[in-house]
Write an enzyme that holds these catalytic residues in place. Sequence first.
Site, PDB file in Angstrom:
ATOM      1  N   SER A  87       0.831  -1.197   0.000  1.00 25.69           N
ATOM      2  CA  SER A  87       0.000   0.000   0.000  1.00 25.69           C
ATOM      3  C   SER A  87       0.876   1.262   0.000  1.00 25.69           C
ATOM      4  O   SER A  87       1.625   1.488  -0.941  1.00 25.69           O
ATOM      5  CB  SER A  87      -0.958  -0.028   1.194  1.00 25.69           C
ATOM      6  OG  SER A  87      -1.971   0.940   1.057  1.00 25.69           O
TER       7      SER A  87
ATOM      8  N   LYS B  53     -21.613  17.831   6.558  1.00 18.34           N
ATOM      9  CA  LYS B  53     -20.618  18.179   7.572  1.00 18.34           C
ATOM     10  C   LYS B  53     -20.329  17.016   8.514  1.00 18.34           C
ATOM     11  O   LYS B  53     -19.201  16.867   9.000  1.00 18.34           O
ATOM     12  CB  LYS B  53     -21.100  19.399   8.377  1.00 18.34           C
ATOM     13  CG  LYS B  53     -20.066  19.966   9.327  1.00 18.34           C
ATOM     14  CD  LYS B  53     -18.851  20.470   8.570  1.00 18.34           C
ATOM     15  CE  LYS B  53     -17.820  21.069   9.513  1.00 18.34           C
ATOM     16  NZ  LYS B  53     -16.607  21.504   8.802  1.00 18.34           N
TER      17      LYS B  53
END
Length: 230
Positions: free
Chosen positions: A116, A168
């Site tokens: 990764s 949000k």
Amino acid sequence: MRKHPVMSGLLLLVALGFVFYLIFYRAGVQTGSTGTKGFSLNDKIGVLPIEGLITDSFKINQNIDEFAQDSSIVAVVVRIDSPGGSVGAAQEIYDAVIELKKKKKVVVSMGSIAASGGLLIACAGDKIVANPGTITGSISAIMQFANLEELLKKVGVKSSVVKSGPYKDIGSPMREMTPEERLIVQELVDDIYNQFIDVIVRDRKLPREQVETAPRAGCGNSGWARFFRS
């Protein structure tokens, strides 16, 4: 006159100690100002270990900068033993290695695992070497969010949210993610994945179709390293 064996032994030890002192003095083994994260050998080769989960780039990039500024170091070995970690931190280290490569030869040495984000950093090197048992690959990105809504209901906990925009509190553990929010997160993950693909295609000089057909998740042995090596 017969020499005393103890005195002769002491003189030999002193002589050997002086020789070793000269060797190490000339070698100039040193550590970076941030500790043992990097060191130079014989004032010619720098070694930069990147180990464990990658969460921050500050100290590693400090050592990279030290190597870049040291004219006595002609090459750097980046030793990676990491499963990856934070995307931002891995990208910052990758960018720093790219800049270092403009001044020094950079060889990446993969340890037990370089997957990764560890693989992302490895792609910045001039060369990649790996052990037969090295675990590498995992060309992918992931974001996970816990949903504790049902658990909190059982203990009588409710959440009240006041927010400035509809997204949000995206990823809040207090409720299920909406389809619109899931789409936003998926687009973000796909964008990170495509950035990863772009790096491999550009730096390892591989056809995009070949890289895109590689498994997005999971790891392989050093055969993957040969796949990315150029």
